[in-house]
Motif scaffolding. Structure first.
Motif, PDB file in Angstrom:
ATOM      1  N   VAL A 283       0.877  -1.168   0.000  1.00  0.00           N
ATOM      2  CA  VAL A 283       0.000   0.000   0.000  1.00  0.00           C
ATOM      3  C   VAL A 283       0.914   1.217   0.000  1.00  0.00           C
ATOM      4  CG1 VAL A 283      -1.740   1.308   1.279  1.00  0.00           C
ATOM      5  CG2 VAL A 283      -1.815  -1.191   1.260  1.00  0.00           C
ATOM      6  N   VAL A 284       0.865   2.008  -1.074  1.00  0.00           N
ATOM      7  CA  VAL A 284       1.759   3.155  -1.187  1.00  0.00           C
ATOM      8  C   VAL A 284       1.213   4.300  -0.351  1.00  0.00           C
ATOM      9  CG1 VAL A 284       2.752   4.861  -2.749  1.00  0.00           C
ATOM     10  CG2 VAL A 284       2.547   2.480  -3.469  1.00  0.00           C
ATOM     11  N   SER A 285       2.049   4.793   0.535  1.00  0.00           N
ATOM     12  CA  SER A 285       1.673   5.942   1.363  1.00  0.00           C
ATOM     13  C   SER A 285       1.987   7.210   0.587  1.00  0.00           C
ATOM     14  CB  SER A 285       2.455   5.918   2.679  1.00  0.00           C
ATOM     15  OG  SER A 285       2.147   7.038   3.459  1.00  0.00           O
ATOM     16  N   ASP A 286       0.975   7.766  -0.028  1.00  0.00           N
ATOM     17  CA  ASP A 286       1.132   8.966  -0.858  1.00  0.00           C
ATOM     18  C   ASP A 286       1.037  10.196   0.034  1.00  0.00           C
ATOM     19  OD1 ASP A 286       0.791  11.174  -2.583  1.00  0.00           O
ATOM     20  OD2 ASP A 286      -0.033   9.871  -4.149  1.00  0.00           O
ATOM     21  N   LYS A 287       2.157  10.859   0.245  1.00  0.00           N
ATOM     22  CA  LYS A 287       2.181  11.990   1.170  1.00  0.00           C
ATOM     23  C   LYS A 287       1.286  13.128   0.710  1.00  0.00           C
ATOM     24  CE  LYS A 287       6.749  11.070   3.072  1.00  0.00           C
ATOM     25  NZ  LYS A 287       8.123  11.562   3.249  1.00  0.00           N
ATOM     26  N   VAL A 288       1.153  13.292  -0.604  1.00  0.00           N
ATOM     27  CA  VAL A 288       0.296  14.364  -1.107  1.00  0.00           C
ATOM     28  C   VAL A 288      -1.150  14.119  -0.695  1.00  0.00           C
ATOM     29  CG1 VAL A 288      -0.588  15.502  -3.176  1.00  0.00           C
ATOM     30  CG2 VAL A 288       1.817  14.873  -3.045  1.00  0.00           C
ATOM     31  N   LEU A 289      -1.602  12.860  -0.811  1.00  0.00           N
ATOM     32  CA  LEU A 289      -2.990  12.530  -0.517  1.00  0.00           C
ATOM     33  C   LEU A 289      -3.266  12.436   0.974  1.00  0.00           C
ATOM     34  CD1 LEU A 289      -3.647   9.811  -3.259  1.00  0.00           C
ATOM     35  CD2 LEU A 289      -4.256  12.231  -3.320  1.00  0.00           C
ATOM     36  N   THR A 290      -2.278  11.995   1.750  1.00  0.00           N
ATOM     37  CA  THR A 290      -2.519  11.747   3.171  1.00  0.00           C
ATOM     38  C   THR A 290      -2.146  12.916   4.068  1.00  0.00           C
ATOM     39  OG1 THR A 290      -0.332  10.738   3.487  1.00  0.00           O
ATOM     40  CG2 THR A 290      -2.150   9.267   2.870  1.00  0.00           C
ATOM     41  N   ALA A 291      -1.436  13.909   3.555  1.00  0.00           N
ATOM     42  CA  ALA A 291      -0.913  14.962   4.429  1.00  0.00           C
ATOM     43  C   ALA A 291      -2.014  15.730   5.145  1.00  0.00           C
ATOM     44  CB  ALA A 291      -0.033  15.914   3.636  1.00  0.00           C
ATOM     45  N   LYS A 292      -3.063  16.128   4.432  1.00  0.00           N
ATOM     46  CA  LYS A 292      -4.115  16.953   5.034  1.00  0.00           C
ATOM     47  C   LYS A 292      -4.787  16.261   6.216  1.00  0.00           C
ATOM     48  CE  LYS A 292      -5.802  19.749   1.143  1.00  0.00           C
ATOM     49  NZ  LYS A 292      -7.018  20.064   0.353  1.00  0.00           N
ATOM     50  N   GLY A 294      -3.610  13.286   7.435  1.00  0.00           N
ATOM     51  CA  GLY A 294      -2.652  12.361   8.017  1.00  0.00           C
ATOM     52  C   GLY A 294      -1.517  13.084   8.703  1.00  0.00           C
ATOM     53  N   TYR A 295      -0.355  13.079   8.050  1.00  0.00           N
ATOM     54  CA  TYR A 295       0.874  13.544   8.700  1.00  0.00           C
ATOM     55  C   TYR A 295       0.754  14.986   9.200  1.00  0.00           C
ATOM     56  CZ  TYR A 295       5.876  13.960   9.585  1.00  0.00           C
ATOM     57  OH  TYR A 295       7.091  14.149  10.193  1.00  0.00           O
ATOM     58  N   ASN A 296       0.398  15.907   8.317  1.00  0.00           N
ATOM     59  CA  ASN A 296       0.366  17.309   8.726  1.00  0.00           C
ATOM     60  C   ASN A 296      -0.687  17.570   9.793  1.00  0.00           C
ATOM     61  OD1 ASN A 296       2.421  17.805   6.963  1.00  0.00           O
ATOM     62  ND2 ASN A 296       1.174  18.806   5.412  1.00  0.00           N
ATOM     63  N   GLU A 462      -3.735   6.410  14.978  1.00  0.00           N
ATOM     64  CA  GLU A 462      -4.490   6.107  13.754  1.00  0.00           C
ATOM     65  C   GLU A 462      -3.671   6.375  12.486  1.00  0.00           C
ATOM     66  OE1 GLU A 462      -9.047   6.857  14.562  1.00  0.00           O
ATOM     67  OE2 GLU A 462      -7.883   8.576  15.301  1.00  0.00           O
ATOM     68  N   CYS A 463      -2.429   5.878  12.496  1.00  0.00           N
ATOM     69  CA  CYS A 463      -1.572   6.017  11.326  1.00  0.00           C
ATOM     70  C   CYS A 463      -1.308   4.669  10.673  1.00  0.00           C
ATOM     71  CB  CYS A 463      -0.258   6.704  11.682  1.00  0.00           C
ATOM     72  SG  CYS A 463       0.736   5.851  12.932  1.00  0.00           S
ATOM     73  N   SER A 464      -2.001   3.633  11.115  1.00  0.00           N
ATOM     74  CA  SER A 464      -1.892   2.329  10.476  1.00  0.00           C
ATOM     75  C   SER A 464      -2.941   2.241   9.367  1.00  0.00           C
ATOM     76  CB  SER A 464      -2.088   1.215  11.513  1.00  0.00           C
ATOM     77  OG  SER A 464      -1.771  -0.042  10.962  1.00  0.00           O
ATOM     78  N   CYS A 465      -3.140   1.052   8.838  1.00  0.00           N
ATOM     79  CA  CYS A 465      -4.166   0.791   7.833  1.00  0.00           C
ATOM     80  C   CYS A 465      -4.486  -0.698   7.911  1.00  0.00           C
ATOM     81  CB  CYS A 465      -3.710   1.200   6.433  1.00  0.00           C
ATOM     82  SG  CYS A 465      -2.344   0.225   5.760  1.00  0.00           S
ATOM     83  N   THR A 486       6.467   0.771  10.333  1.00  0.00           N
ATOM     84  CA  THR A 486       7.654   1.618  10.440  1.00  0.00           C
ATOM     85  C   THR A 486       7.533   2.742   9.431  1.00  0.00           C
ATOM     86  OG1 THR A 486      10.086   1.659  10.452  1.00  0.00           O
ATOM     87  CG2 THR A 486       9.037   0.235   8.827  1.00  0.00           C
ATOM     88  N   GLY A 487       7.892   3.936   9.839  1.00  0.00           N
ATOM     89  CA  GLY A 487       7.688   5.084   8.973  1.00  0.00           C
ATOM     90  C   GLY A 487       6.401   5.793   9.338  1.00  0.00           C
ATOM     91  N   ALA A 488       5.995   6.717   8.498  1.00  0.00           N
ATOM     92  CA  ALA A 488       4.823   7.534   8.821  1.00  0.00           C
ATOM     93  C   ALA A 488       3.549   6.725   8.934  1.00  0.00           C
ATOM     94  CB  ALA A 488       4.655   8.626   7.767  1.00  0.00           C
ATOM     95  N   GLY A 489       3.470   5.598   8.200  1.00  0.00           N
ATOM     96  CA  GLY A 489       2.274   4.778   8.246  1.00  0.00           C
ATOM     97  C   GLY A 489       1.333   5.051   7.092  1.00  0.00           C
ATOM     98  N   TRP A 490       0.051   4.675   7.279  1.00  0.00           N
ATOM     99  CA  TRP A 490      -0.963   4.784   6.222  1.00  0.00           C
ATOM    100  C   TRP A 490      -0.543   4.002   4.977  1.00  0.00           C
ATOM    101  CZ3 TRP A 490       0.543   9.546   8.634  1.00  0.00           C
ATOM    102  CH2 TRP A 490      -0.346   9.984   9.605  1.00  0.00           C
ATOM    103  N   GLY A 491       0.192   2.949   5.166  1.00  0.00           N
ATOM    104  CA  GLY A 491       0.772   2.168   4.085  1.00  0.00           C
ATOM    105  C   GLY A 491       2.255   1.983   4.337  1.00  0.00           C
ATOM    106  N   GLY A 492       2.954   1.431   3.360  1.00  0.00           N
ATOM    107  CA  GLY A 492       4.381   1.235   3.522  1.00  0.00           C
ATOM    108  C   GLY A 492       4.721  -0.072   4.207  1.00  0.00           C
TER     109      GLY A 492
END
Length: 545
Positions: A283-292, A294-296, A462-465, A486-492
């Motif tokens: 599952v690719v964690s797309d930072k552009v899609l998840t930032a709003k 997710g991460y940010n 809530e950064c898993s999937c 491992t990593g930001a999550g939401w995939g990877g």
């Protein structure tokens, strides 16, 4: 201290990898890259910049709260062959002149097309006494669509603006050829590795790694800080763990990286019979899609929660101060300003502060909703809407109906405590020279901490999937002592702690149970699940003239 060490510049692959035997498996890839550079650009590269990906063993989403983390570099990396261009090239025919600092960038992966760009010199700007730095150069980076060259440009940005005035000295035109073995979007920090390698490449080509008499002008800590600033150019607010792990790692150990009161790193030996297996969920964690969402969003929730908690425990703080949870813990415990209270005292202070997190819950949580609305959150801070927006929203794009301040805080504090416990367990194992029996007991303890971390990442932060939850469950059933994202999550990727003599059997069991792996064999399987040892940090390889 590791942060004060010089950035290594090597002249042989044996130096890069520690010995001729260790370099042998890598030699073909490096030679192929140099040959392809010569084919494409008509001359040999001058340097190859290398930056590894990283696996975070424990300590997720707490680096931007300034708590310590425990990553290790992996053997997979980003390589950038580079050389200054002294004569006009094909760039003329594509509308980009050989202006100061123009770049022709290519990638060995055919799906990534040739990119040509040049920085623009800004008009002179007035500098007030309050200005720490005024940028002289600009590069267009599309933060809404993260193309591969965006990370190359991000690395270039800091080199331009921190090392070239644009008046007395201009950067050289540069040709680059990139290759990488860190899977993109996997949680193994391919983006940070790309930014670190790009930063190194532009520093090396322009002679900025050392002064005229050969003295280093930038140490490892400086490279980490510059790379952190550079990666923010692509729109993701990084806490610094990824860059520090890529730059400072030691091949024999994990790294305990702390960010308060300043960046520092120390080696943490891992028990000898422990092996870490990385498995890509695909599952690719797309930072552009998840930032709003997710991460940010998590960065903002974490900062706002820290501010509210600080005020609730009587800490004096200005309306526009962005206090972090690590700073709250320190002030709560009476830590001497500018000093680190030490691991034992920090763990004790975290434990004492945890019961006070209820202040971050909504006034009425009877319906089970622990989140708060935007209006509730602003009211909890005691700030005006204008000040709140300026401090927490003006610099980032986020989206949420409910802001989970309590859940995020609970994760951050308990995860910070788990990192300290993981580190202490590793150090105790090293100091005691644990026998096989005791070694297994210590490894089981590490695994238990990893499992608790995964539960916290999934339930509180809530950064898993679903795929990461499934893959960690399968890993435990396949014999892992512990498994977590491992990593930001939401995939990877996940990382699993496995006994050294069980790795092959473990990988086959995971393959049989995780549906996306079932038809993969050989190198295709090795691309998505592999064992890794701690690797060495970033470096520059200078080719013979």
């Amino acid at each position: 201290m590791i942060a004060e060490q010089d950035i290594p510049v090597y002249h042989t692959l044996a130096d890069v990898f520690g010995s001729a035997a260790a370099a042998l498996p890598h030699a073909k890839r490096w030679n192929d890259l140099a040959e392809q550079f010569e084919i494409r650009f008509g001359r040999k590269p001058t340097y190859i910049a290398r930056a590894p990906g990283r696996v975070n063993l424990i300590g997720e989403h707490i680096d931007y709260a300034l708590f310590g983390v425990l990553p290790a570099a992996i053997e997979r990396d980003i390589l950038i062959a580079c050389g200054a261009r002294s004569t006009p090239t094909i760039s003329h025919s594509q509308g980009v002149p050989d202006a100061p600092g123009s770049v022709v960038a290519e990638n060995l992966l055919p799906k990534y097309t040739r990119q040509i760009f040049a920085p623009a010199l800004r008009d002179p700007q007035p500098v007030s006494d309050q200005d720490a730095h005024v940028e002289s150069w600009h590069l267009d980076i599309n933060v809404k669509e993260l193309r591969w060259e965006s990370y190359v440009k991000a690395g270039y940005y800091g080199v331009l603006n921190y090392h070239f005035s644009g008046v007395e000295e201009s950067p050289s035109p540069v040709d680059l050829l990139v290759t990488g073995s860190v899977p993109a979007g996997s949680g193994l920090s391919s983006s940070a590795a790309m930014v670190v390698a790009s930063t190194l490449a532009f520093l090396a080509v322009n002679g900025k790694l050392a002064d005229s008499v050969g003295h280093s002008t930038l140490n490892k800590g400086g490279l980490v800080e510059l790379s952190m600033k550079n990666e923010k150019r692509v729109g993701v607010n990084s806490g610094g763990m990824d860059q520090a792990a890529s730059v400072m790692s030691d091949p024999s150990s994990a790294l305990y990286i702390t960010f308060f009161p300043s960046l520092s790193a120390s080696v943490v030996p891992v028990p000898a019979h422990a092996v870490f297996v990385c498995a890509n969920s695909l599952v690719v964690s797309d930072k552009v899609l998840t930032a709003k969402r997710g991460y940010n969003l998590r960065v903002v929730e974490t900062l706002v929660g820290a501010y509210i908690l600080a005020k609730s425990v009587g800490i004096q703080i200005g309306d526009k101060d962005k206090i972090t949870y690590r700073e709250v813990v320190g002030r709560f415990a009476g830590e001497t300003p500018g000093e680190d209270m030490g691991s034992d005292a920090l763990e004790k202070a975290i434990t004492e502060l945890e019961p006070k997190l209820d202040v971050l819950k909504p006034e009425n949580s009877e319906n089970g909703q622990l989140g708060v609305t935007m209006d509730e959150m602003i009211r909890m801070t005691g700030l005006t809407q204008e000040v709140f927006h300026e401090v927490y929203l003006s610099w980032v794009d986020i989206e949420a109906t409910y802001f989970q301040l309590y859940r995020r805080a609970k994760h951050v504090l308990t995860e910070a405590r788990r990192v300290l416990q993981f580190r202490r367990t590793c150090l105790e194992a090293a100091e005691s020279g644990a026998s096989d029996g005791k070694d297994v007991a210590l490894i089981r303890k590490l695994g238990s901490l990893m499992n608790d971390s995964q539960s916290s990442c999934s339930d509180l932060f809530e950064c898993s999937c679903p795929e990461l939850d499934e893959l960690t469950r399968i890993a435990r059933e396949a014999g892992a002592y512990g498994s977590r994202l491992t990593g930001a999550g939401w995939g990877g990727c996940t990382v699993s702690l496995v006994a050294e003599d069980k790795v092959s059997d473990f990988i086959q069991k995971v393959k049989a149970s995780y549906l996306p792996y079932k038809n993969l064999e050989g190198s295709a399987l090795n691309e998505v699940i592999f064992a890794t040892k701690p690797g060495s940090g970033a470096c520059v390889y200078k080719l013979d003239a």
